[in-house]
Design a protein around this motif. Sequence first.
Motif, short mmCIF file in Angstrom:
data_model
loop_
_atom_site.label_atom_id
_atom_site.label_comp_id
_atom_site.label_asym_id
_atom_site.label_seq_id
_atom_site.Cartn_x
_atom_site.Cartn_y
_atom_site.Cartn_z
N SER A 125 -4.34 -4.76 0.85
CA SER A 125 -3.80 -4.37 -0.45
C SER A 125 -3.38 -5.60 -1.25
O SER A 125 -2.98 -6.61 -0.67
N THR A 127 -0.85 -5.88 -2.59
CA THR A 127 0.59 -6.04 -2.35
C THR A 127 0.88 -7.30 -1.54
O THR A 127 1.98 -7.84 -1.59
N TYR A 149 6.06 -1.98 4.18
CA TYR A 149 4.65 -1.57 4.04
C TYR A 149 3.80 -2.81 3.77
O TYR A 149 2.79 -3.05 4.42
N PHE A 178 -6.65 -3.28 -5.47
CA PHE A 178 -5.66 -3.30 -6.54
C PHE A 178 -5.18 -1.86 -6.73
O PHE A 178 -4.59 -1.31 -5.77
N ASN A 179 -5.42 -1.21 -7.83
CA ASN A 179 -4.86 0.14 -7.97
C ASN A 179 -5.96 1.20 -8.03
O ASN A 179 -6.49 1.48 -9.10
N ASN A 199 2.83 7.22 -7.27
CA ASN A 199 1.96 6.39 -8.10
C ASN A 199 1.71 7.01 -9.48
O ASN A 199 1.78 8.23 -9.66
N LEU A 200 1.39 6.14 -10.43
CA LEU A 200 1.30 6.52 -11.84
C LEU A 200 0.28 7.62 -12.12
O LEU A 200 0.64 8.68 -12.67
N TYR A 203 0.79 11.09 -10.76
CA TYR A 203 1.95 11.69 -11.43
C TYR A 203 1.53 12.23 -12.80
O TYR A 203 1.81 13.39 -13.15
N VAL A 217 8.40 6.45 -17.72
CA VAL A 217 7.75 5.13 -17.82
C VAL A 217 8.76 4.10 -17.32
O VAL A 217 9.81 3.90 -17.96
N PHE A 218 8.45 3.48 -16.18
CA PHE A 218 9.45 2.63 -15.51
C PHE A 218 9.61 1.28 -16.24
O PHE A 218 9.14 0.25 -15.79
N GLY A 229 4.38 -2.10 -17.55
CA GLY A 229 3.71 -2.78 -16.45
C GLY A 229 2.19 -2.77 -16.57
O GLY A 229 1.62 -1.77 -16.99
N ARG A 292 11.57 0.25 -12.08
CA ARG A 292 11.64 0.62 -10.65
C ARG A 292 11.87 -0.65 -9.85
O ARG A 292 11.18 -1.65 -10.07
N ASP A 295 9.22 -3.63 -8.69
CA ASP A 295 8.00 -3.70 -9.51
C ASP A 295 7.84 -5.09 -10.13
O ASP A 295 8.82 -5.70 -10.54
C1 WQD Z 1 1.65 1.42 -11.46
C2 WQD Z 1 2.44 1.12 -12.72
C3 WQD Z 1 4.82 1.26 -12.39
C4 WQD Z 1 4.84 5.58 -11.58
C5 WQD Z 1 1.38 0.74 -5.57
C6 WQD Z 1 1.78 0.12 -4.28
C7 WQD Z 1 0.67 -0.76 -3.78
C8 WQD Z 1 -0.63 0.01 -3.75
C9 WQD Z 1 -0.95 0.66 -5.07
C10 WQD Z 1 -1.07 0.71 -1.52
C11 WQD Z 1 3.67 0.25 -12.46
C12 WQD Z 1 4.34 2.34 -13.36
C13 WQD Z 1 4.45 4.28 -11.85
C14 WQD Z 1 5.61 6.31 -12.54
C15 WQD Z 1 5.53 4.40 -14.00
N1 WQD Z 1 -0.60 0.99 -2.74
N2 WQD Z 1 4.81 3.70 -13.04
N3 WQD Z 1 5.92 5.68 -13.72
O1 WQD Z 1 3.28 -0.01 -7.90
O2 WQD Z 1 1.19 -1.10 -8.86
O3 WQD Z 1 1.18 -0.25 -6.52
O4 WQD Z 1 0.18 1.48 -5.42
O5 WQD Z 1 -1.57 -0.32 -1.16
O6 WQD Z 1 1.01 -1.19 -2.49
O7 WQD Z 1 2.91 -0.69 -4.53
O8 WQD Z 1 1.21 1.37 -8.41
O9 WQD Z 1 0.89 3.55 -9.48
O10 WQD Z 1 3.12 3.06 -8.33
O11 WQD Z 1 2.57 1.92 -10.47
O12 WQD Z 1 5.84 3.86 -15.08
O13 WQD Z 1 5.98 7.50 -12.34
O14 WQD Z 1 2.94 2.35 -13.25
O15 WQD Z 1 6.04 0.68 -12.84
O16 WQD Z 1 3.84 -0.61 -13.59
P1 WQD Z 1 1.80 -0.06 -7.98
P2 WQD Z 1 1.97 2.57 -9.13
#
Ligand code: WQD
Length: 337
Positions: A125, A127, A149, A178-179, A199-200, A203, A217-218, A229, A292, A295
Motif C-alpha cells: 500500500s 501507506t 496497519y 494508491f486509492n 473510505n471516501l 461512503y 468532508v474531512f 485532501g 481526520r 490524514d
Molecule cells: C481519501 C480522502 C480523506 C472519507 C486509505 C488508507 C490506505 C489505503 C487506502 C489500504 C482523504 C477524505 C474520506 C470521508 C473524507 N487502504 N475523506 N470523508 O485515507 O487516502 O487511504 O485507503 O491500503 O491505507 O489509509 O483513503 O478513502 O479514507 O480518504 O473527506 O468520509 O477522502 O480525508 O483526503 P486514504 P480514504
Amino acid sequence: MGKILVTGGAGFIGSHTCVELLDAGYEVVVMDNLSNSKEAVIQRIEKIAGKPVDFFKGDICCAEDCETVFSQFAIDAVVHFAGYKAVGESVEKPLMYYNNNIGGSVTLLEAMQKHNCKRIVFSSSATVYGMNNEAPYTEDMPTSATNPYGYTKVMIEQILRDVCVSDGDFSAVALRYFNPIGAHKSGLLGEDPNGIPNNLVPYIAKVASGKLECLGVFGDDYDTPDGTGVRDYIHVTDLAKGHVCAIDYAMKNKGFEAVNLGTGNGSSVLQVVEAYEKACGKAIPKKITPRRAGDIAVSYADASKALELFGWSAKADINEMCEDSWNFTKLNPAGII
Ligand code: WQD
C-alpha cells in the motif's frame, strides 16, 4: 500459464484480480476465510470469466489450512491479498493486526517454502510512504508508517526482501496501491464494505443510494487547490491488470521489487464528489468537518516504474471510476448476496 493461489480472492481487489488472471489464461485457486467477504463472489467471478475457480475456505494463519491448499493444488505462484485493512481498527487492536497480517504471511510463506513455490505478488500500500516523503512517491523512498496497519505492510515487505536474500530463486513483487475505487463494468463485482465505510468513495456511494444522509468532508484547510485532501484514485480493474503483469514478471524474474500502482494524478475530495454527482445524476449532500487524525494533504504516485518494468499504466479517469462505482451500487442495493 500456471495455477495461481489468490489469498483473499473473494475480496474487493482480489475478486477483480481473479477475473483478470482467468482472462489472461491462468488457473485460479481462491483461499479466503470469508471474514470480510462472501462466497457468492466466487460464483460471480466464474460468471464474468466463463471459467471455473477452485475455492478453499481457509485461513492463512492456520498452518494446516495452508498445508492443505498446497497439497491439494499444484500452485505455481501466489497473489497475497488476505489481511485486515482498516487503519482505525488497527490502532485499537494492534495485536490482532500484527498476528493476522504478519503472522499469517509468515505461515503462508512457510507453506510456500515447504512446497517449493517461489513466486509471490504481495498486496502492499502507498501507506508505506508514511508522513515524511513528498509526493509524487517513488519506490526508492524510505518506508515508514503512522499506524499498525501501515507497519504490517512495511514489515511484510521487509520479510519478502529477506526471503529473497536467503533464497536466490525466490521472486517477490510488492505492489503499492494508491486509492483503489470503481467496480467491474458488469456490475457483478464491486466494493461492498460491511457497516459504515471508512473510505471516501464507498461512503459517497452510500449517500448517493440514500443509505447515509450526508458526507463529511474531512477538512478544507489543507495546502491543496481547493483545500481538501488530494489522492491518486485508481480504477480497481486497472489495478487488477497490474497484478497480472506482476505475476507475469515474477514468473520470469528473481529477487524483490516494490512497484507503485497508481495513475500519477491526484484528485481532491471535492473533485471526486463532483465526479460522483455527474455519475449518479444527483447532488451529494456534504458538510465540512474537522480533519481526520493521521490524514496527509497530498498523496499520488510516480507511476513510471510499473510502465518500465511491466509495460503497465492505468487507463480509467475519475469519471469512469465513479460511473462504474455507481453502476455497481445501483445494481446491488443490498450488496453482494
Ligand atoms: C481519501 C480522502 C480523506 C472519507 C486509505 C488508507 C490506505 C489505503 C487506502 C489500504 C482523504 C477524505 C474520506 C470521508 C473524507 N487502504 N475523506 N470523508 O485515507 O487516502 O487511504 O485507503 O491500503 O491505507 O489509509 O483513503 O478513502 O479514507 O480518504 O473527506 O468520509 O477522502 O480525508 O483526503 P486514504 P480514504
